[in-house]
Motif scaffolding. Sequence first.
Motif, PDB file in Angstrom:
ATOM      1  N   HIS A  89       0.799  -1.211   0.081  1.00 53.43           N
ATOM      2  CA  HIS A  89      -0.072  -0.041   0.015  1.00 53.43           C
ATOM      3  C   HIS A  89       1.073   1.232  -0.106  1.00 53.43           C
ATOM      4  O   HIS A  89       1.759   1.293   0.776  1.00 53.43           O
ATOM      5  N   ALA A  90       0.690   2.060  -1.026  1.00 55.16           N
ATOM      6  CA  ALA A  90       1.664   3.348  -1.226  1.00 55.16           C
ATOM      7  C   ALA A  90       3.090   2.758  -1.387  1.00 55.16           C
ATOM      8  O   ALA A  90       3.972   3.190  -0.291  1.00 55.16           O
ATOM      9  N   ASP A 109       0.083  -1.927  -6.430  1.00 51.86           N
ATOM     10  CA  ASP A 109       0.133  -1.117  -5.140  1.00 51.86           C
ATOM     11  C   ASP A 109      -1.520  -0.676  -4.870  1.00 51.86           C
ATOM     12  O   ASP A 109      -2.466  -0.347  -5.609  1.00 51.86           O
ATOM     13  N   SER A 111      -3.048   1.302  -2.900  1.00 46.20           N
ATOM     14  CA  SER A 111      -3.428   2.543  -2.887  1.00 46.20           C
ATOM     15  C   SER A 111      -4.076   2.943  -4.475  1.00 46.20           C
ATOM     16  O   SER A 111      -4.277   4.130  -4.567  1.00 46.20           O
ATOM     17  N   ARG A 112      -3.467   2.365  -5.366  1.00 48.19           N
ATOM     18  CA  ARG A 112      -3.753   2.712  -6.712  1.00 48.19           C
ATOM     19  C   ARG A 112      -4.536   1.907  -7.498  1.00 48.19           C
ATOM     20  O   ARG A 112      -4.335   1.665  -8.842  1.00 48.19           O
ATOM     21  N   ASN A 117     -11.514   1.078  -4.245  1.00 51.54           N
ATOM     22  CA  ASN A 117     -12.074   1.951  -3.720  1.00 51.54           C
ATOM     23  C   ASN A 117     -13.644   1.942  -3.908  1.00 51.54           C
ATOM     24  O   ASN A 117     -14.353   2.408  -3.335  1.00 51.54           O
ATOM     25  N   ARG A 125     -10.575   7.448  -7.482  1.00 51.35           N
ATOM     26  CA  ARG A 125      -9.329   8.258  -7.808  1.00 51.35           C
ATOM     27  C   ARG A 125      -8.793   8.498  -6.409  1.00 51.35           C
ATOM     28  O   ARG A 125      -7.795   9.260  -6.289  1.00 51.35           O
ATOM     29  N   ALA A 126      -9.440   8.493  -5.312  1.00 53.85           N
ATOM     30  CA  ALA A 126      -9.077   9.158  -3.914  1.00 53.85           C
ATOM     31  C   ALA A 126      -7.992   8.199  -3.397  1.00 53.85           C
ATOM     32  O   ALA A 126      -7.795   6.803  -3.830  1.00 53.85           O
ATOM     33  N   ASN A 127      -7.292   8.881  -2.694  1.00 54.04           N
ATOM     34  CA  ASN A 127      -5.851   8.469  -1.890  1.00 54.04           C
ATOM     35  C   ASN A 127      -6.485   7.924  -0.761  1.00 54.04           C
ATOM     36  O   ASN A 127      -6.587   8.503   0.331  1.00 54.04           O
ATOM     37  N   SER A 129      -6.484   5.219   2.709  1.00 54.26           N
ATOM     38  CA  SER A 129      -5.524   4.700   3.576  1.00 54.26           C
ATOM     39  C   SER A 129      -6.062   3.348   3.682  1.00 54.26           C
ATOM     40  O   SER A 129      -7.126   2.728   3.454  1.00 54.26           O
TER      41      SER A 129
END
Length: 210
Positions: A89-90, A109, A111-112, A117, A125-127, A129
């Motif tokens: 993650h990240a 990743d 987070s991507r 999401n 597209r939000a980041n 956690s």
Amino acid sequence: MAGSEYVAIDCEMVGTGPQGRLSELARCSVVNYEGDVIYDKYVQPELPIVDYRTRWSGITKRHMKSAIPFKAAQAEILKILKDKIVVGHAIHNDFQALKYFHPKDRTRDTSRIPILNQRAGLPSRANVSLKSLAGHLLQKKIQVGCKGHSSVEDAQTAMELYRLVEVQWETELARSLPPRPPSPITDPTADSNQYMDDQYWPTDLMTSSL
């Protein structure tokens, strides 16, 4: 064995250098596709530790007694990551701490991954956690309490999240890979300029240079 080419990684960092602003590796955990721990060691940063960041890292002075030197840890970890598809993650933060670049086409990743999401009912597209995705999608509480994060738990969580959408995400990735350039032998009419086209470079360059 299914998923044997996959591992997930998470690193904990401490602060070194002026005002403890530099982030250096102090613990690295790697788990396999099933979430079993295959590596988990404390690492002595190259510079003296100024800020243990215990609230987030979970690292204290006591852990450094069993820590191994950075160069030794880096060699051991890179040996594990070689030829693997690495989940995290990240994950750029983890690679940065390891002073390493993993081929982009073998990196996942969490987070991507927009579909993660979306499944969590969050903007694609939000980041988001790791903690938030784990709560929404795995009904799992992580990173709670004042003892800091556990890199083992975070790596296991990233792998669990990836496995939720693995089939769908790998299908999307396969679709979005740039097409292979046509071979000049089979297609004599192909315009040679297209070989300079950017879309043909990234993955080819990455796989051949690493």
